[in-house]
Design a protein around this motif. Structure first.
Motif, PDB file in Angstrom:
ATOM      1  N   ARG A 231       0.872  -1.169   0.000  1.00 21.13           N
ATOM      2  CA  ARG A 231       0.000   0.000   0.000  1.00 21.13           C
ATOM      3  C   ARG A 231       0.918   1.230   0.000  1.00 21.13           C
ATOM      4  O   ARG A 231       1.770   1.375   0.880  1.00 21.13           O
ATOM      5  N   VAL A 233       1.028   5.075   0.543  1.00 16.01           N
ATOM      6  CA  VAL A 233       0.221   6.097   1.205  1.00 16.01           C
ATOM      7  C   VAL A 233       0.787   7.474   0.912  1.00 16.01           C
ATOM      8  O   VAL A 233       2.000   7.711   1.055  1.00 16.01           O
ATOM      9  N   TRP A 296      -4.285   6.599  -0.877  1.00 16.19           N
ATOM     10  CA  TRP A 296      -3.383   5.468  -1.082  1.00 16.19           C
ATOM     11  C   TRP A 296      -3.735   4.706  -2.350  1.00 16.19           C
ATOM     12  O   TRP A 296      -4.826   4.852  -2.896  1.00 16.19           O
TER      13      TRP A 296
END
Length: 429
Positions: A231, A233, A296
């Motif tokens: 992920r 961000v 994200w």
């Protein structure tokens, strides 16, 4: 070639999963002509083994009833304790010499051998996170309908039921194996292979091989596809649209995603390493008239080659750092899941693979061999230990209200595991 009665050719194939959900069919090839493996042929001629196989046919109704119980228990990842306790209870009731239930919860049972080495069989305790709601909505436990056990919670648990039946059948032969036979039902497979990682840490030094039970053996996988999820961000100043302008986290997200997806990748038609670099999810903002302060996007990196995964990750990290410098925003990569992968030299000709292939053929199947598995077996293969995934038929409609397990396939799976326990548990005497 010996054919087993009734369940060997059975199944409801038209409506079933022919490959286990976490075991990819990519790169598989038919195993033909028939494979002759002397220890398998010897096992098939053994009167005690023949009686155990016949007993598994006779136990089909009891296996179906056992699956009704297991399938009724809510068991999402992280909350498998009640199902694990039931599995442990049944292992103790059948007279398994050693049974342990830990806090994960993994259930680990062992038939001691003489060599100090082990053959480890693995099934999965947890269901998809969506299954408990379907179980409650059904308003009743699973039910037997003809050759099926129907109801949410049955599909994955069919492999555990088959493993329990195989363990009981082996115990009934009265054999003492050369190598420890370990039967483990592991937790949290769906959320990072947590249970398998703990099991592997425990048996890494002593295990000759792992067998990941995912089906009846229509597919046999001896390699693992590495899968890394990230992920990315982005954070920056938020505010009303009237404040407008940049920097805006969406600018950084869009720029980074475009550059990542522009990285050179193999064509879909010629990709022997199964290399993938994909962005699937983007999330930021909640209303039209506000500049978000965070967002994200996902990154899915996979390959049979760990070096390729590492290079693609390095490229993504380079792009993320580059975009952060250009926009003045904060971008960070956060690991979500890392499923190990790899290939074991000579695995395709190892006794485990050849024996499993011959057993599948003896059960009336035409197994397909592959090197791109994605399930519990990845942990062992990633650590350098031989492992296979028994994929194939087990049921259908997984994760849907009409989920079901196929009883003949469950019996075939139990027979496959029993025969592997006989062959591999006594190999190298």
């Amino acid at each position: 070639m010996i054919r087993f009665p009734s369940v060997a050719a059975g199944g409801l194939a038209a409506a079933s999963f022919l490959m286990a959900d976490r075991l990819t069919a990519q790169g598989t090839v038919p195993a033909s002509p028939p494979v002759q493996v002397a220890p398998v042929e010897a096992a098939l001629r053994d009167p005690g083994v023949a009686r155990a196989l016949a007993a598994l046919d006779a136990r089909a109704p009891a296996m179906a009833a056992g699956l009704v119980v297991l399938g009724a228990i809510e068991s999402p990842s992280g909350r498998e304790h009640e199902r694990a306790a039931e599995v442990a209870r049944r292992l103790r009731a059948m007279g398994m010499p050693e049974v342990e239930l830990d806090s994960l919860p993994n259930v680990v049972a062992r038939i001691p051998g003489r060599s100090g080495r082990a053959i480890v069989f693995v099934s999965t305790l947890d269901d998809l996170g969506s299954i408990p709601a379907l179980q409650r909505a059904a308003g009743r436990p699973p039910r037997v309908e003809g050759h099926r056990v129907v109801g949410p919670g049955t599909n994955t648990s069919a492999t555990t039921e088959a493993m329990l039946a195989a363990a009981q059948a082996y115990l009934a032969t009265g054999r003492r194996p050369q190598h420890d036979l370990v039967f483990a039902a592991v937790a949290q497979e769906e959320t990072g292979l947590v249970g398998m990682k703990a099991l592997y840490a425990r048996y890494r030094a002593s295990a000759l091989a792992f067998v990941d039970i995912l089906g009846d053996g229509r597919s046999i996988t001896y390699g693992a596809l590495g899968i890394h999820w990230w992920r990315v961000v982005a954070r920056g100043p938020g505010g009303h649209s009237l404040g407008g302008g940049t920097p805006n986290v969406n600018q950084a997200i869009g720029r980074a995603v475009d550059r990542i997806l522009s990285l050179p990748q193999p064509p879909a038609t010629d990709n022997p390493q199964r290399t993938i670099l994909n962005v699937a999810m983007l999330q930021s903002g909640a209303v039209f008239n506000h500049k978000p302060d965070s967002g994200w996007f996902s990154v899915d990196i996979r390959s049979l080659d760990a070096g390729v995964i590492a290079r693609n990750e390095a490229e993504v990290q380079r792009i993320v750092a580059e975009v952060a410098r250009e926009t003045g925003l904060s971008l960070s990569m956060q690991p979500v899941s890392r499923t190990p992968g790899g290939q074991i030299a000579g695995a395709d000709t190892a006794l485990l693979v050849r024996a499993s292939t011959a057993i599948a053929q003896a059960l009336g199947l035409s197994p397909r061999l592959g090197n791109a598995g994605s399930a519990n077996l990845n942990v062992a293969i990633g650590g350098g230990t031989l492992a296979i995934g028994l994929g194939g038929e087990r049921g259908g409609a997984r994760g849907q209200p009409g989920e079901f397990a196929d009883i003949p396939a469950m019996v075939r799976t139990a027979k496959h595991v029993l025969l592997l326990a006989v062959v591999m548990g006594h190999a190298g005497r």
